[in-house]
Design a protein around this motif. Sequence first.
Motif: not given
Length: 98
Positions: A13-15, A32-33, A83-86
């Motif tokens: 995930v992108t944080v 960050i990913e 959380l889903r990918p992406g």
Amino acid sequence: MTQHSIGAAQPGVTVFLAPALLRLFPEAERQIEIPATNVNDLMSALDSRWPGMRDRLVDSTPAIRRHINVFVEGERATLQTPLRPGAKVWVLTSVSGG
């Protein structure tokens, strides 16, 4: 081939971290990913990268601290939020004063 398809065990995930956190953790990155399946996993992953960050974000009950807001795709999140990918996740500090 995309970056995610090259050797990535689990897409992340992108944080996006609040500027106040960057002042407390100068080595932290604004964006960050991180691979995580829920917000609790994300908090642990952030703490692995920057020790002490989880304590700033999560209280002892455990729950997200009252002065911290976590949003997943624009919706307020709890530690149990999946959380889903992406997905895009914002970790923000509350603004107070008057």
